[in-house]
Design a protein around this motif. Structure first.
Motif, PDB file in Angstrom:
ATOM      1  N   LEU A 125       0.839  -1.196   0.000  1.00  0.00           N
ATOM      2  CA  LEU A 125       0.000   0.000   0.000  1.00  0.00           C
ATOM      3  C   LEU A 125       0.875   1.248   0.000  1.00  0.00           C
ATOM      4  O   LEU A 125       1.995   1.230   0.517  1.00  0.00           O
ATOM      5  CB  LEU A 125      -0.900   0.020   1.246  1.00  0.00           C
ATOM      6  N   GLN A 126       0.347   2.326  -0.550  1.00  0.00           N
ATOM      7  CA  GLN A 126       1.013   3.620  -0.465  1.00  0.00           C
ATOM      8  C   GLN A 126       0.224   4.508   0.478  1.00  0.00           C
ATOM      9  O   GLN A 126      -0.965   4.766   0.270  1.00  0.00           O
ATOM     10  CB  GLN A 126       1.122   4.292  -1.842  1.00  0.00           C
ATOM     11  N   LEU A 127       0.890   5.000   1.516  1.00  0.00           N
ATOM     12  CA  LEU A 127       0.288   5.838   2.551  1.00  0.00           C
ATOM     13  C   LEU A 127       0.783   7.267   2.360  1.00  0.00           C
ATOM     14  O   LEU A 127       1.997   7.501   2.288  1.00  0.00           O
ATOM     15  CB  LEU A 127       0.687   5.316   3.927  1.00  0.00           C
ATOM     16  N   THR A 128      -0.123   8.224   2.272  1.00  0.00           N
ATOM     17  CA  THR A 128       0.255   9.609   2.011  1.00  0.00           C
ATOM     18  C   THR A 128      -0.406  10.542   3.013  1.00  0.00           C
ATOM     19  O   THR A 128      -1.615  10.443   3.262  1.00  0.00           O
ATOM     20  CB  THR A 128      -0.158  10.031   0.589  1.00  0.00           C
ATOM     21  N   ASN A 129       0.375  11.450   3.566  1.00  0.00           N
ATOM     22  CA  ASN A 129      -0.164  12.541   4.372  1.00  0.00           C
ATOM     23  C   ASN A 129      -0.542  13.652   3.406  1.00  0.00           C
ATOM     24  O   ASN A 129       0.309  14.392   2.928  1.00  0.00           O
ATOM     25  CB  ASN A 129       0.877  13.026   5.380  1.00  0.00           C
ATOM     26  N   ALA A 130      -1.818  13.768   3.111  1.00  0.00           N
ATOM     27  CA  ALA A 130      -2.305  14.691   2.087  1.00  0.00           C
ATOM     28  C   ALA A 130      -2.634  16.064   2.661  1.00  0.00           C
ATOM     29  O   ALA A 130      -3.444  16.798   2.088  1.00  0.00           O
ATOM     30  CB  ALA A 130      -3.529  14.094   1.406  1.00  0.00           C
ATOM     31  N   THR A 131      -2.020  16.427   3.787  1.00  0.00           N
ATOM     32  CA  THR A 131      -2.285  17.713   4.428  1.00  0.00           C
ATOM     33  C   THR A 131      -0.975  18.437   4.711  1.00  0.00           C
ATOM     34  O   THR A 131       0.115  17.902   4.478  1.00  0.00           O
ATOM     35  CB  THR A 131      -3.038  17.523   5.755  1.00  0.00           C
ATOM     36  N   LYS A 132      -1.085  19.650   5.244  1.00  0.00           N
ATOM     37  CA  LYS A 132       0.083  20.444   5.630  1.00  0.00           C
ATOM     38  C   LYS A 132       0.376  20.333   7.117  1.00  0.00           C
ATOM     39  O   LYS A 132       1.162  21.114   7.663  1.00  0.00           O
ATOM     40  CB  LYS A 132      -0.131  21.904   5.235  1.00  0.00           C
ATOM     41  N   VAL A 133      -0.239  19.341   7.757  1.00  0.00           N
ATOM     42  CA  VAL A 133      -0.074  19.114   9.195  1.00  0.00           C
ATOM     43  C   VAL A 133       0.641  17.778   9.403  1.00  0.00           C
ATOM     44  O   VAL A 133       0.308  16.790   8.746  1.00  0.00           O
ATOM     45  CB  VAL A 133      -1.452  19.099   9.894  1.00  0.00           C
ATOM     46  N   PRO A 134       1.626  17.697  10.289  1.00  0.00           N
ATOM     47  CA  PRO A 134       2.289  16.408  10.545  1.00  0.00           C
ATOM     48  C   PRO A 134       1.280  15.343  10.962  1.00  0.00           C
ATOM     49  O   PRO A 134       0.267  15.631  11.608  1.00  0.00           O
ATOM     50  CB  PRO A 134       3.265  16.738  11.688  1.00  0.00           C
ATOM     51  N   ALA A 135       1.579  14.111  10.608  1.00  0.00           N
ATOM     52  CA  ALA A 135       0.699  12.992  10.939  1.00  0.00           C
ATOM     53  C   ALA A 135       1.543  11.820  11.411  1.00  0.00           C
ATOM     54  O   ALA A 135       2.770  11.811  11.285  1.00  0.00           O
ATOM     55  CB  ALA A 135      -0.148  12.593   9.731  1.00  0.00           C
ATOM     56  N   SER A 136       0.872  10.820  11.962  1.00  0.00           N
ATOM     57  CA  SER A 136       1.556   9.580  12.358  1.00  0.00           C
ATOM     58  C   SER A 136       0.605   8.423  12.172  1.00  0.00           C
ATOM     59  O   SER A 136      -0.620   8.579  12.234  1.00  0.00           O
ATOM     60  CB  SER A 136       2.013   9.644  13.817  1.00  0.00           C
ATOM     61  N   LEU A 137       1.174   7.255  11.918  1.00  0.00           N
ATOM     62  CA  LEU A 137       0.395   6.013  11.867  1.00  0.00           C
ATOM     63  C   LEU A 137       0.802   5.173  13.060  1.00  0.00           C
ATOM     64  O   LEU A 137       1.924   4.677  13.137  1.00  0.00           O
ATOM     65  CB  LEU A 137       0.661   5.247  10.579  1.00  0.00           C
ATOM     66  N   ASP A 138      -0.108   5.011  14.003  1.00  0.00           N
ATOM     67  CA  ASP A 138       0.178   4.235  15.206  1.00  0.00           C
ATOM     68  C   ASP A 138      -0.210   2.764  15.052  1.00  0.00           C
ATOM     69  O   ASP A 138       0.433   1.889  15.629  1.00  0.00           O
ATOM     70  CB  ASP A 138      -0.568   4.829  16.402  1.00  0.00           C
ATOM     71  N   ARG A 139      -1.265   2.523  14.260  1.00  0.00           N
ATOM     72  CA  ARG A 139      -1.730   1.150  14.089  1.00  0.00           C
ATOM     73  C   ARG A 139      -2.581   1.055  12.836  1.00  0.00           C
ATOM     74  O   ARG A 139      -3.268   1.999  12.467  1.00  0.00           O
ATOM     75  CB  ARG A 139      -2.561   0.710  15.305  1.00  0.00           C
ATOM     76  N   ILE A 140      -2.500  -0.085  12.185  1.00  0.00           N
ATOM     77  CA  ILE A 140      -3.416  -0.376  11.086  1.00  0.00           C
ATOM     78  C   ILE A 140      -3.998  -1.768  11.310  1.00  0.00           C
ATOM     79  O   ILE A 140      -3.269  -2.726  11.553  1.00  0.00           O
ATOM     80  CB  ILE A 140      -2.728  -0.275   9.710  1.00  0.00           C
ATOM     81  N   ASP A 141      -5.312  -1.849  11.280  1.00  0.00           N
ATOM     82  CA  ASP A 141      -6.018  -3.125  11.364  1.00  0.00           C
ATOM     83  C   ASP A 141      -6.557  -3.480   9.982  1.00  0.00           C
ATOM     84  O   ASP A 141      -7.172  -2.641   9.312  1.00  0.00           O
ATOM     85  CB  ASP A 141      -7.195  -3.046  12.339  1.00  0.00           C
ATOM     86  N   VAL A 142      -6.294  -4.701   9.545  1.00  0.00           N
ATOM     87  CA  VAL A 142      -6.919  -5.226   8.335  1.00  0.00           C
ATOM     88  C   VAL A 142      -8.192  -5.938   8.787  1.00  0.00           C
ATOM     89  O   VAL A 142      -8.135  -6.860   9.615  1.00  0.00           O
ATOM     90  CB  VAL A 142      -5.989  -6.199   7.599  1.00  0.00           C
ATOM     91  N   VAL A 143      -9.340  -5.505   8.261  1.00  0.00           N
ATOM     92  CA  VAL A 143     -10.619  -6.033   8.729  1.00  0.00           C
ATOM     93  C   VAL A 143     -11.398  -6.613   7.554  1.00  0.00           C
ATOM     94  O   VAL A 143     -11.107  -6.341   6.384  1.00  0.00           O
ATOM     95  CB  VAL A 143     -11.456  -4.941   9.436  1.00  0.00           C
ATOM     96  N   ASP A 144     -12.389  -7.418   7.882  1.00  0.00           N
ATOM     97  CA  ASP A 144     -13.278  -8.001   6.885  1.00  0.00           C
ATOM     98  C   ASP A 144     -14.104  -6.875   6.263  1.00  0.00           C
ATOM     99  O   ASP A 144     -14.787  -6.132   6.971  1.00  0.00           O
ATOM    100  CB  ASP A 144     -14.183  -9.032   7.554  1.00  0.00           C
ATOM    101  N   GLY A 145     -14.056  -6.757   4.937  1.00  0.00           N
ATOM    102  CA  GLY A 145     -14.767  -5.664   4.277  1.00  0.00           C
ATOM    103  C   GLY A 145     -16.260  -5.722   4.472  1.00  0.00           C
ATOM    104  O   GLY A 145     -16.934  -4.684   4.457  1.00  0.00           O
ATOM    105  N   GLU A 146     -16.825  -6.910   4.655  1.00  0.00           N
ATOM    106  CA  GLU A 146     -18.263  -7.051   4.839  1.00  0.00           C
ATOM    107  C   GLU A 146     -18.658  -7.010   6.304  1.00  0.00           C
ATOM    108  O   GLU A 146     -19.833  -6.864   6.622  1.00  0.00           O
ATOM    109  CB  GLU A 146     -18.748  -8.344   4.189  1.00  0.00           C
ATOM    110  N   ASP A 147     -17.684  -7.145   7.208  1.00  0.00           N
ATOM    111  CA  ASP A 147     -17.925  -7.063   8.652  1.00  0.00           C
ATOM    112  C   ASP A 147     -16.721  -6.390   9.303  1.00  0.00           C
ATOM    113  O   ASP A 147     -15.818  -7.066   9.807  1.00  0.00           O
ATOM    114  CB  ASP A 147     -18.145  -8.453   9.242  1.00  0.00           C
ATOM    115  N   PRO A 148     -16.652  -5.056   9.281  1.00  0.00           N
ATOM    116  CA  PRO A 148     -15.477  -4.339   9.769  1.00  0.00           C
ATOM    117  C   PRO A 148     -15.169  -4.530  11.246  1.00  0.00           C
ATOM    118  O   PRO A 148     -14.104  -4.121  11.704  1.00  0.00           O
ATOM    119  CB  PRO A 148     -15.825  -2.876   9.467  1.00  0.00           C
ATOM    120  N   THR A 149     -16.078  -5.141  12.000  1.00  0.00           N
ATOM    121  CA  THR A 149     -15.778  -5.429  13.401  1.00  0.00           C
ATOM    122  C   THR A 149     -14.842  -6.626  13.536  1.00  0.00           C
ATOM    123  O   THR A 149     -14.291  -6.865  14.611  1.00  0.00           O
ATOM    124  CB  THR A 149     -17.065  -5.704  14.194  1.00  0.00           C
TER     125      THR A 149
END
Length: 437
Positions: free
Chosen positions: A80-104
């Motif tokens: 995947l390509q992750l982009t900070n599309a703003t002029k404000v600093p950002a951070s990625l603390d966690r990414i969860d891959v979830v079921d697209g039909e049941d995001p829980t």
């Protein structure tokens, strides 16, 4: 495609389902309806809630195709390509891959050292990288900068594979497009359909015992997985599932005698074989051998001689049909036995294993891809239809080895090899390919 040490290592380039709305009506078309086209990037059956997304997430390459590895599990691997599309600093603390039909339903989660660990130079770590896939020491994404994110997880059964995936991002970033103050990030984004195509099943590209799958799938701390390139106006990784096949003798040594002589290496001159019936698309022959222990890309004088056309050394590309292409790299000069347009049969000798192009030791770089170009094509996972699995080499052994791969490497060999069918040998697997017949 190259073989080098780690870290110097063996290597050898807001959506929803389709909306139906009432059409404009008049006396002549009263009661008629129109169907709006599905939003770009949408996946049938998956609804993404509207949200301002300071961090955007885009796919690199084709939808993931689950395949079975030598650990007995089904692997799902994509970038995947992750982009900070703003002029404000950002951070990625966690990414969860979830079921697209049941995001829980969380399928996989990555945070902490799995995303960034400056102390980890190889292995199952550092999925968050800069472009093109270099190490970073922080999970911060400066304003208007991008990162690459390597995702992989396993399933015990294909029955567990969801039809589609979503990604739940957590971190910090611009809270809205109107205000420049950072706030918490917590939203779903980027649906991806899981491919239901048939995994290519092929014959072995070499024969004999004690072959090691160097730089194989799927850990981001090894070269092929992280060989992202910017080509033809896009980010691409044709080597995601490539393997550098290298052979030891029964003592576990890659060479005996003079380590500066290519002929001292156990695999040098091995027959390279067609993995299926196919048609030769392209070849390169005539490149002279490298001196062992020196990676051309790391030597300014030698690197100047590398081009897009010769970086893989003497090589062959086969069209196997159904959009599948096989690529073999680093052959001995003058050994290629085929020419473009030739029809080949499974098991036919294509050339001899060598040390040409961007390589510091003899090996066969082998991969499948969805097109004839190493740069333009996307990598394809595959399974080998018959071999014996004989254990694993410890990653630290490869990391500690010199540029000649001195030492012995079969300490992790099993007491008895295990017969396997329709599996992809994973990184550092020890494999025996029985002789034909």
């Amino acid at each position: 495609m190259t073989i080098r040490r780690v870290p110097m290592l063996l290597v050898s380039l807001a959506a929803s389902v389709a909306l139906v709305g009432a059409g404009c009506s008049s006396d002549s078309d009263a009661g008629s309806t129109t169907t709006a086209p599905p939003p770009a990037g949408s996946v049938a059956g998956v609804t993404v809630p509207d949200a301002f997304t300071a961090l955007t997430l885009d796919t690199i390459g084709n939808p993931p195709l689950p395949f079975r590895g030598t650990d007995g599990k089904y692997h799902v691997v994509y970038d995947l390509q992750l982009t900070n599309a703003t002029k404000v600093p950002a951070s990625l603390d966690r990414i969860d891959v979830v079921d697209g039909e049941d995001p829980t339903k969380v399928i996989a989660s990555f945070s902490g050292s799995a995303l960034v660990d400056p102390a980890c130079v190889f292995g199952d770590c550092n999925r968050l990288r800069d472009l093109p896939a270099g190490y970073v020491d922080s999970n911060a994404i400066p304003p208007q900068e991008s990162r690459v994110l390597f995702i992989d997880f396993t399933l015990d059964s294909l029955d567990q594979a969801p039809k589609a995936l979503l990604h739940h991002l957590y971190g910090t970033g611009a809270a809205s497009p109107a205000f420049g103050m950072p706030g918490p990030i917590d939203y779903l984004t980027t649906p991806i359909a899981v491919s239901t195509q048939t995994v290519p099943v092929i014959a072995p590209p070499v024969r004999g015992d004690n072959w090691i799958a160097l730089n194989g799938c799927c850990e981001p701390g090894f070269p092929h997985r992280s060989s992202l390139m910017s080509v033809n106006g896009k980010l691409n990784n044709s080597q995601r599932f490539a393997i550098d096949w290298k052979r030891t003798n029964e003592q576990g040594e890659f060479y005996t005698g003079d380590k500066t002589n290519n002929e001292s290496y156990v695999d040098y001159g091995t027959d390279i074989l067609a993995v299926a019936d196919g048609t030769v698309v392209s070849i390169l022959d005539g490149m002279e051998a490298n001196a062992p222990g020196v990676l051309p890309a790391s030597n300014p004088e030698l690197a100047a001689k590398l081009t897009v056309e010769n970086v893989d050394g003497n090589h062959v590309v086969l069209d196997l049909g159904n959009g599948v292409y096989a690529m073999y790299a680093h052959m001995i000069s003058g050994s290629v036995t085929v020419k473009p347009g030739d029809k080949v049969t499974e098991g036919q000798v294509l050339g001899k294993l060598g040390n040409t192009g961007n390589a510091n030791a003899s090996h066969l770089h082998f991969q499948l891809m969805d097109g004839p170009s190493l740069l333009e094509a996307d990598s394809l996972p595959y399974e080998i239809k018959g071999f014996d699995y004989d254990g694993q080499v410890a990653p630290q052994q490869i990391a500690d080895a010199d540029d000649y791969l001195s030492g012995t490497f079969l300490q992790g060999k099993l007491p008895e090899p295990e017969s396997r069918t329709d599996e992809l040998p994973l990184n550092l697997a020890i494999v025996d390919f029985p002789e034909a017949g």
